[in-house]
Write an enzyme that holds these catalytic residues in place. Structure first.
Site, PDB file in Angstrom:
ATOM      1  CB  THR A  83      -0.886   0.012   1.237  1.00 43.77           C
ATOM      2  OG1 THR A  83      -1.477   1.209   1.533  1.00 43.77           O
ATOM      3  CG2 THR A  83      -0.274  -0.487   2.530  1.00 43.77           C
ATOM      4  CB  CYS A 196      -4.054   4.568  -4.171  1.00 44.06           C
ATOM      5  SG  CYS A 196      -4.989   3.769  -3.356  1.00 44.06           S
TER       6      CYS A 196
END
Length: 234
Positions: A83, A196
């Site tokens: 992430t 992202c």
């Protein structure tokens, strides 16, 4: 082949992409029935998201650091935080283990520089776009980083948490992201960092007039390259 440790679950939608990409890349490079040697610790994202919103990054970092220790104990030779946003605690995670953590922003910046670009737009969660931990890491590689205006940032963030993290992909959201990308390009962005890991579920090269840099794929490519390197001489 060295073993790749994955700190995932943030969200599991993008962690599944990491797993798929790692195995596909190893098969492409080695052929036959080869697949990636990897171990995964998948956290409960609801717990992490609550800590993000509360600004309790130290506690979130503690959770990821413990996950990293477990992966190292399980035989991981290198680690990935799957992430972008949680790279805010990358230093805390690295300090907890003796194996290297491959920083996602470094892999992304290397790809941008390889394309000969100097100015990029950044899409990601509000934390990634508005705080300095990620933008500064890209800037340390000589890049100028542009982010959307306040309305654009709110839109991008909302779609990530309310749609993509839940596996929902909507055409109207794709169109909205395209508009935000167009605005960044008008401001001078030569490329766009999909900062992202879920954004790649929505946006690809066909959605941008300039090159896009898919951070999940770039991170996976860097991990496979590292995992397949011969061991250093004693």
């Amino acid at each position: 082949m060295r073993t790749i440790g994955l700190i995932g679950g943030m969200s599991w939608e993008s962690s599944a992409e990491y797993y798929r990409l790692l195995n596909e890349l190893v098969r492409e490079r080695l052929g036959g029935l080869h697949s990636a040697r990897c171990v995964l610790h998948s956290v409960d994202f609801a717990e992490i998201e609550e800590l993000q919103v509360a600004g309790e990054w130290q506690r979130a970092g503690d959770i990821l650091a413990e996950a990293a220790k477990g992966l190292e104990a399980a035989g991981a030779d290198l680690l990935l935080i799957c992430t972008n946003t949680m790279h805010k605690v990358a230093g805390q995670v690295q300090d907890a283990v003796g194996v290297p953590l491959l920083h996602l922003a470094d892999a992304t910046a290397a790809a941008v520089r390889a394309h000969g670009l100097a100015t990029v737009g950044l899409l990601g969660t509000a934390f990634t776009m508005e705080q300095d931990f990620y933008r500064d890491r890209l800037a340390s590689h000589g890049l100028t980083v542009l982010t959307p205006d306040a309305a654009g940032r709110a839109l991008v963030h909302r779609v990530i948490y309310e749609e993509l993290c839940l596996g929902v992909v909507r055409e109207e959201s794709r169109a909205a992201y395209r508009r935000v990308i167009g605005e960044l390009v008008a401001e001078g962005a030569q490329g766009v960092v999909l900062g992202c890991t879920e954004i790649e579920l929505l946006i690809g090269a066909d959605d941008s007039p300039v090159p896009v840099f898919p951070t999940t794929r770039l991170h996976a490519e860097a991990a496979v390259t590292a995992a397949l390197q011969p061991p250093a001489a004693p």
